[in-house]
Design a protein around this motif. Structure first.
Motif, PDB file in Angstrom:
ATOM      1  N   PRO A  27     -16.616  15.367  29.264  1.00  0.00           N
ATOM      2  CA  PRO A  27     -15.324  16.371  29.478  1.00  0.00           C
ATOM      3  C   PRO A  27     -15.201  17.274  28.333  1.00  0.00           C
ATOM      4  CG  PRO A  27     -14.900  14.019  29.920  1.00  0.00           C
ATOM      5  CD  PRO A  27     -16.099  14.257  29.318  1.00  0.00           C
ATOM      6  N   TYR A  28     -16.012  17.263  27.299  1.00  0.00           N
ATOM      7  CA  TYR A  28     -15.745  18.005  26.210  1.00  0.00           C
ATOM      8  C   TYR A  28     -17.266  18.771  25.831  1.00  0.00           C
ATOM      9  CZ  TYR A  28     -12.132  14.673  25.607  1.00  0.00           C
ATOM     10  OH  TYR A  28     -10.946  13.590  25.785  1.00  0.00           O
ATOM     11  N   LEU A  29     -18.045  18.871  26.927  1.00  0.00           N
ATOM     12  CA  LEU A  29     -19.257  19.374  26.562  1.00  0.00           C
ATOM     13  C   LEU A  29     -19.528  20.619  27.833  1.00  0.00           C
ATOM     14  CD1 LEU A  29     -21.412  16.317  26.200  1.00  0.00           C
ATOM     15  CD2 LEU A  29     -20.752  18.064  24.267  1.00  0.00           C
ATOM     16  N   THR A  30     -20.287  21.500  27.547  1.00  0.00           N
ATOM     17  CA  THR A  30     -20.851  22.627  28.378  1.00  0.00           C
ATOM     18  C   THR A  30     -22.162  21.865  29.190  1.00  0.00           C
ATOM     19  OG1 THR A  30     -22.079  23.769  26.994  1.00  0.00           O
ATOM     20  CG2 THR A  30     -19.807  24.518  27.282  1.00  0.00           C
ATOM     21  N   SER A  31     -22.817  22.422  29.694  1.00  0.00           N
ATOM     22  CA  SER A  31     -24.038  22.131  30.210  1.00  0.00           C
ATOM     23  C   SER A  31     -25.051  22.074  29.155  1.00  0.00           C
ATOM     24  CB  SER A  31     -24.670  22.712  31.347  1.00  0.00           C
ATOM     25  OG  SER A  31     -24.718  24.209  31.109  1.00  0.00           O
ATOM     26  N   SER A  32     -24.937  23.042  28.170  1.00  0.00           N
ATOM     27  CA  SER A  32     -25.924  23.093  27.038  1.00  0.00           C
ATOM     28  C   SER A  32     -25.582  21.957  26.126  1.00  0.00           C
ATOM     29  CB  SER A  32     -25.865  24.437  26.346  1.00  0.00           C
ATOM     30  OG  SER A  32     -26.212  25.549  26.969  1.00  0.00           O
ATOM     31  N   GLY A  33     -24.308  21.836  26.050  1.00  0.00           N
ATOM     32  CA  GLY A  33     -23.667  20.672  25.199  1.00  0.00           C
ATOM     33  C   GLY A  33     -24.174  19.169  25.508  1.00  0.00           C
ATOM     34  N   VAL A  34     -24.146  19.114  26.554  1.00  0.00           N
ATOM     35  CA  VAL A  34     -24.820  17.681  27.402  1.00  0.00           C
ATOM     36  C   VAL A  34     -26.281  17.912  26.925  1.00  0.00           C
ATOM     37  CG1 VAL A  34     -25.526  16.447  29.286  1.00  0.00           C
ATOM     38  CG2 VAL A  34     -23.334  17.813  29.161  1.00  0.00           C
ATOM     39  N   ALA A  35     -26.953  18.797  26.863  1.00  0.00           N
ATOM     40  CA  ALA A  35     -28.508  18.647  26.603  1.00  0.00           C
ATOM     41  C   ALA A  35     -28.415  18.560  24.999  1.00  0.00           C
ATOM     42  CB  ALA A  35     -29.279  19.965  27.045  1.00  0.00           C
ATOM     43  N   LEU A  36     -27.610  19.095  24.221  1.00  0.00           N
ATOM     44  CA  LEU A  36     -27.473  18.768  22.828  1.00  0.00           C
ATOM     45  C   LEU A  36     -27.425  17.363  22.429  1.00  0.00           C
ATOM     46  CD1 LEU A  36     -27.372  19.929  19.934  1.00  0.00           C
ATOM     47  CD2 LEU A  36     -24.760  20.178  20.630  1.00  0.00           C
ATOM     48  N   MET A  37     -26.687  16.529  23.306  1.00  0.00           N
ATOM     49  CA  MET A  37     -26.470  15.136  23.036  1.00  0.00           C
ATOM     50  C   MET A  37     -27.826  14.481  22.957  1.00  0.00           C
ATOM     51  SD  MET A  37     -23.281  14.861  22.424  1.00  0.00           S
ATOM     52  CE  MET A  37     -23.370  16.560  21.830  1.00  0.00           C
ATOM     53  N   GLY A  38     -28.862  14.851  23.957  1.00  0.00           N
ATOM     54  CA  GLY A  38     -29.943  14.267  23.734  1.00  0.00           C
ATOM     55  C   GLY A  38     -30.841  14.610  22.593  1.00  0.00           C
ATOM     56  N   ALA A  39     -30.591  15.778  22.092  1.00  0.00           N
ATOM     57  CA  ALA A  39     -31.357  16.168  20.824  1.00  0.00           C
ATOM     58  C   ALA A  39     -30.815  15.489  19.553  1.00  0.00           C
ATOM     59  CB  ALA A  39     -31.554  17.467  20.731  1.00  0.00           C
ATOM     60  N   ILE A  40     -29.498  15.319  19.392  1.00  0.00           N
ATOM     61  CA  ILE A  40     -28.688  14.752  18.178  1.00  0.00           C
ATOM     62  C   ILE A  40     -28.814  13.347  18.281  1.00  0.00           C
ATOM     63  CG2 ILE A  40     -27.629  17.029  17.688  1.00  0.00           C
ATOM     64  CD1 ILE A  40     -24.995  15.647  18.553  1.00  0.00           C
ATOM     65  N   SER A  41     -28.579  12.672  19.258  1.00  0.00           N
ATOM     66  CA  SER A  41     -28.273  11.244  19.408  1.00  0.00           C
ATOM     67  C   SER A  41     -29.325  10.113  18.830  1.00  0.00           C
ATOM     68  CB  SER A  41     -27.886  10.875  20.683  1.00  0.00           C
ATOM     69  OG  SER A  41     -28.823  11.038  21.835  1.00  0.00           O
ATOM     70  N   PRO A  42     -30.642  10.464  19.082  1.00  0.00           N
ATOM     71  CA  PRO A  42     -31.620   9.460  18.640  1.00  0.00           C
ATOM     72  C   PRO A  42     -31.672   8.787  17.390  1.00  0.00           C
ATOM     73  CG  PRO A  42     -32.926  11.283  20.043  1.00  0.00           C
ATOM     74  CD  PRO A  42     -31.388  11.473  19.513  1.00  0.00           C
ATOM     75  N   SER A  43     -31.120   9.577  16.341  1.00  0.00           N
ATOM     76  CA  SER A  43     -31.059   8.970  15.073  1.00  0.00           C
ATOM     77  C   SER A  43     -29.577   7.831  15.089  1.00  0.00           C
ATOM     78  CB  SER A  43     -31.105   9.904  13.914  1.00  0.00           C
ATOM     79  OG  SER A  43     -29.740  10.771  14.149  1.00  0.00           O
ATOM     80  N   ASP A  44     -28.900   8.153  15.791  1.00  0.00           N
ATOM     81  CA  ASP A  44     -27.656   7.202  16.042  1.00  0.00           C
ATOM     82  C   ASP A  44     -27.745   6.172  16.972  1.00  0.00           C
ATOM     83  OD1 ASP A  44     -26.554   8.788  14.147  1.00  0.00           O
ATOM     84  OD2 ASP A  44     -25.569  10.256  15.539  1.00  0.00           O
ATOM     85  N   ARG A  45     -28.657   6.116  17.893  1.00  0.00           N
ATOM     86  CA  ARG A  45     -28.766   5.229  18.817  1.00  0.00           C
ATOM     87  C   ARG A  45     -29.115   3.697  18.160  1.00  0.00           C
ATOM     88  NH1 ARG A  45     -31.385   7.825  24.023  1.00  0.00           N
ATOM     89  NH2 ARG A  45     -30.315   9.498  24.047  1.00  0.00           N
ATOM     90  N   GLY A  46     -28.346   2.785  18.545  1.00  0.00           N
ATOM     91  CA  GLY A  46     -28.425   1.293  18.166  1.00  0.00           C
ATOM     92  C   GLY A  46     -27.269   1.177  16.787  1.00  0.00           C
ATOM     93  N   LEU A  47     -26.643   2.201  16.323  1.00  0.00           N
ATOM     94  CA  LEU A  47     -25.925   1.907  15.378  1.00  0.00           C
ATOM     95  C   LEU A  47     -24.490   1.882  15.673  1.00  0.00           C
ATOM     96  CD1 LEU A  47     -27.255   4.837  12.998  1.00  0.00           C
ATOM     97  CD2 LEU A  47     -27.748   2.228  13.034  1.00  0.00           C
ATOM     98  N   TYR A  48     -23.440   1.587  14.871  1.00  0.00           N
ATOM     99  CA  TYR A  48     -22.058   1.562  15.092  1.00  0.00           C
ATOM    100  C   TYR A  48     -21.416   2.685  14.456  1.00  0.00           C
ATOM    101  CZ  TYR A  48     -17.371  -0.291  15.535  1.00  0.00           C
ATOM    102  OH  TYR A  48     -16.099  -0.357  16.043  1.00  0.00           O
ATOM    103  N   PHE A  49     -20.397   3.320  14.980  1.00  0.00           N
ATOM    104  CA  PHE A  49     -19.429   4.148  14.534  1.00  0.00           C
ATOM    105  C   PHE A  49     -18.434   3.461  14.236  1.00  0.00           C
ATOM    106  CE2 PHE A  49     -22.846   7.248  15.481  1.00  0.00           C
ATOM    107  CZ  PHE A  49     -22.405   8.179  14.583  1.00  0.00           C
ATOM    108  N   PRO A  50     -17.922   3.403  12.969  1.00  0.00           N
ATOM    109  CA  PRO A  50     -16.362   2.606  12.778  1.00  0.00           C
ATOM    110  C   PRO A  50     -15.360   3.586  13.113  1.00  0.00           C
ATOM    111  CG  PRO A  50     -17.400   3.313  10.744  1.00  0.00           C
ATOM    112  CD  PRO A  50     -18.379   3.565  11.676  1.00  0.00           C
TER     113      PRO A  50
END
Length: 128
Positions: A27-50
């Motif tokens: 709900p907080y992303l444009t279509s370009s923003g959705v694509a951005l998530m795939g680019a920025i998220s790999p280093s965070d996958r499997g981690l936990y955000f407090p």
């Protein structure tokens, strides 16, 4: 600014839930923003955000239906190893420019690093 804060919380919750389709963040992303998530998220996958991804705005410029938010963002060291609950990486704060577009509310469209200095900017993490 509220939209960017809402996105940072939704992003962190998606990572915590291992939802890499980012349903909570969409709900907080444009279509370009959705694509951005795939680019920025790999280093965070499997981690936990407090808490939400921490950032401190340093400048906001709005022109029509586009807003550019310059920030100092806690790019590594906030997310934790799920087992140890310790930061997964050393703390690093970087200058990040977020661009938001207005379309049924403000939505994240793009993000990228800048060369601005964050040495004198305080960036604090907030827990859930």
């Amino acid at each position: 600014m509220k939209a960017l804060r809402a996105w940072s919380a939704a992003y962190a919750k998606s990572i915590n839930a291992r939802d890499y389709k980012f349903a909570a963040a969409k709900p907080y992303l444009t279509s370009s923003g959705v694509a951005l998530m795939g680019a920025i998220s790999p280093s965070d996958r499997g981690l936990y955000f407090p808490g939400p991804l921490p950032f401190t705005p340093t400048k906001v410029t709005v022109s029509g239906k586009t807003a550019v938010v310059l920030t100092c963002a806690w790019s590594t060291g906030f997310a934790q190893n799920r087992k140890t609950k310790l930061p997964a990486q050393p703390r690093r704060v970087d200058s990040v420019q977020f661009t938001l577009k207005q379309s049924n509310g403000w939505k994240l469209d793009s993000a990228g690093s800048t060369k601005a200095s964050c040495s004198s900017v305080s960036v604090k993490g907030v827990g859930w």
